[in-house]
Design a protein around this motif. Structure first.
Motif, PDB file in Angstrom:
ATOM      1  N   TRP A   5       0.788  -1.202  -0.146  1.00 47.92           N
ATOM      2  CA  TRP A   5      -0.180   0.017  -0.039  1.00 47.92           C
ATOM      3  C   TRP A   5       0.916   1.301  -0.071  1.00 47.92           C
ATOM      4  O   TRP A   5       1.926   1.304   0.641  1.00 47.92           O
ATOM      5  N   PRO A   6       0.651   2.061  -0.968  1.00 46.84           N
ATOM      6  CA  PRO A   6       1.396   3.239  -1.090  1.00 46.84           C
ATOM      7  C   PRO A   6       1.756   4.319   0.128  1.00 46.84           C
ATOM      8  O   PRO A   6       2.626   5.090   0.082  1.00 46.84           O
ATOM      9  N   ARG A   7       0.496   4.196   0.862  1.00 44.28           N
ATOM     10  CA  ARG A   7       0.492   5.319   2.009  1.00 44.28           C
ATOM     11  C   ARG A   7       0.256   4.438   3.220  1.00 44.28           C
ATOM     12  O   ARG A   7      -0.119   3.295   3.315  1.00 44.28           O
ATOM     13  N   GLU A   8       0.069   5.306   4.303  1.00 37.13           N
ATOM     14  CA  GLU A   8      -0.364   4.787   5.669  1.00 37.13           C
ATOM     15  C   GLU A   8      -1.706   4.142   5.501  1.00 37.13           C
ATOM     16  O   GLU A   8      -2.681   4.942   5.358  1.00 37.13           O
ATOM     17  N   LYS A  12     -10.341   4.823   6.675  1.00 32.25           N
ATOM     18  CA  LYS A  12     -11.154   6.026   6.434  1.00 32.25           C
ATOM     19  C   LYS A  12     -10.942   6.232   5.050  1.00 32.25           C
ATOM     20  O   LYS A  12     -11.673   7.345   4.391  1.00 32.25           O
ATOM     21  N   ASP A  13      -9.907   5.810   4.546  1.00 29.08           N
ATOM     22  CA  ASP A  13      -9.406   6.034   3.008  1.00 29.08           C
ATOM     23  C   ASP A  13     -10.129   5.030   2.273  1.00 29.08           C
ATOM     24  O   ASP A  13     -10.197   4.044   2.445  1.00 29.08           O
ATOM     25  N   PRO A  14     -11.068   5.694   1.154  1.00 27.48           N
ATOM     26  CA  PRO A  14     -11.931   4.749   0.360  1.00 27.48           C
ATOM     27  C   PRO A  14     -11.411   3.856  -0.311  1.00 27.48           C
ATOM     28  O   PRO A  14     -11.876   2.700  -0.463  1.00 27.48           O
ATOM     29  N   ASP A  15      -9.980   4.065  -0.924  1.00 28.63           N
ATOM     30  CA  ASP A  15      -9.366   2.979  -1.896  1.00 28.63           C
ATOM     31  C   ASP A  15      -8.997   1.799  -1.005  1.00 28.63           C
ATOM     32  O   ASP A  15      -9.001   0.932  -1.312  1.00 28.63           O
TER      33      ASP A  15
END
Length: 84
Positions: A5-8, A12-15
């Motif tokens: 996963w490219p970010r934390e 809450k992140d829809p993707d």
């Protein structure tokens, strides 16, 4: 190599929610397939019939179908913070 996963990761992140729900579904399908195939394997080996086995398989397939419909058509993966 496992997917990265490219970010934390944040629920809450829809993707992230979308990929998490799909990976959850894939795990449920794998568990259902392995248990059902094992049950059918031993059913074929046994001389006595398991009358309840088709019902278990159809029920589990129905549950997986409902799960698929939910993640494919019903689940809302839009970002609530970007709503107007």
């Amino acid at each position: 190599m496992p997917p990265r996963w490219p970010r934390e990761p944040d629920r809450k992140d829809p993707d992230y929610r979308k990929i998490d729900d799909r990976m959850n579904f894939a795990i449920h399908v794998a568990i259902a397939a392995s248990i059902n195939s094992g049950l059918w394997f031993f059913h074929i080996l046994k001389a006595t019939a398991w009358e309840w086995l088709p019902g278990v398989t159809l029920s589990w397939t129905g549950i997986l179908l409902v799960h698929l419909i939910y993640i494919a058509a019903i689940a809302n993966y839009s970002d609530p913070s970007k709503s107007i």
